[in-house]
Design an enzyme around this catalytic site. Structure first.
Site, PDB file in Angstrom:
ATOM      1  N   GLU A 187     -16.637  14.309   7.259  1.00 34.31           N
ATOM      2  CA  GLU A 187     -16.560  15.504   8.101  1.00 34.31           C
ATOM      3  C   GLU A 187     -17.900  16.003   8.621  1.00 34.31           C
ATOM      4  OE1 GLU A 187     -12.752  15.799   5.561  1.00 34.31           O
ATOM      5  OE2 GLU A 187     -14.797  15.024   5.356  1.00 34.31           O
ATOM      6  N   GLU A 213      -8.389  14.226   1.117  1.00 32.47           N
ATOM      7  CA  GLU A 213      -8.140  15.514   0.476  1.00 32.47           C
ATOM      8  C   GLU A 213      -6.690  15.650   0.027  1.00 32.47           C
ATOM      9  OE1 GLU A 213     -11.188  18.754   2.088  1.00 32.47           O
ATOM     10  OE2 GLU A 213     -10.066  17.819   3.713  1.00 32.47           O
TER      11      GLU A 213
END
Length: 249
Positions: free
Chosen positions: A132, A112
């Site tokens: 995740e 990210e």
């Protein structure tokens, strides 16, 4: 900035750019709260005195994710603070262009952070992924909306839902990275890219980035930015030199 003592970063300040290496070798450069705080300090300085940014990882790894031990202790209130997402958005909005040089793992929060940079260049061992959901959470620091913008909805869902990792070849094919180069050439290639940017007008780069990142594109935004540039001495000087070179040819 480079004289500041950092626990989790290696920072080198040059005339026209700042080079930041994530440096937590004991944890594959996992993004901790301390690293977040130190990156905020870097951002504050780049907002005060804009320069190009080169972001990379130390030791052949970009960032193996966020610090899971810290994530385990976070609850609803911490999630609502947007600890990672606020930093990554700040990186995204830095005045001057940013380049991530990625080799090795860029997973979870590490991916990210790379997505938040304007341009990414990769080594052959680079791997981007967002695992995740396997940890019971989502990629909540920008990947769910930024990755579709970068690679399209289909590829983004393969990464975010199906757990697909993008190796360097796949990342290049998807347009996530600008090039793939050998590890020993990675930083040099990133600097060459920044050198090319540095030859452009600083104000033109800043305004171009603002227009590209504007949430609602509109011709008036282009017109206003161009109006500022058309009145600049830098524009007059650069175009005059261009005309003189063409006339001599």
């Amino acid at each position: 900035m480079s004289g500041t003592v950092h626990e989790t970063l290696l920072v080198e300040e040059l005339e026209d750019r700042v080079v930041v290496a994530l440096h937590r070798p004991e944890a594959r450069n996992a993004i901790s709260g301390r690293m977040i705080a130190e990156l905020h300090e870097v951002c504050a300085e780049l907002e005060r005195a804009p320069k190009l940014l080169l972001l990379t990882g130390h030791g052949g790894v970009f960032a193996g994710g966020a610090d899971i031990a810290e994530l385990l202790q976070r609850g609803r209130d911490e999630a609502l603070q947007g600890i990672n997402s606020r930093l990554f958005e700040r990186v995204r909005r830095l005045p001057m262009p940013t380049v991530a040089a990625v080799d090795g793992w860029a997973l979870g929060g590490g991916a990210e952070l790379a997505y938040a940079c304007d341009i990414r260049i990769a080594g052959p061992d680079a791997v981007f992924g967002n695992p995740e959901p396997g940890l019971g959470i989502l990629a909540g620091a920008g990947a769910c909306w930024r990755l579709p913008e970068l690679v399209g909805e289909s590829v983004a869902k393969q990464v975010l839902l199906a757990g697909r990792n993008l190796d360097a070849t796949a990342a290049l094919a998807a347009g996530l990275v600008i090039d793939v180069v050998e590890p020993e050439e990675l930083l040099g290639a990133a600097h060459t890219l920044l050198d090319r940017m540095a030859r452009s007008s600083v104000t033109a780069l800043r305004l171009t980035k603002l227009v590209v990142d504007a949430p609602a594109a509109h011709p008036v935004v282009d017109d206003l930015a161009q109006a500022v540039l058309f009145e600049s001495q830098d524009k007059n000087d650069r175009m005059t030199r261009f005309m003189e070179r063409r006339n001599r040819a």
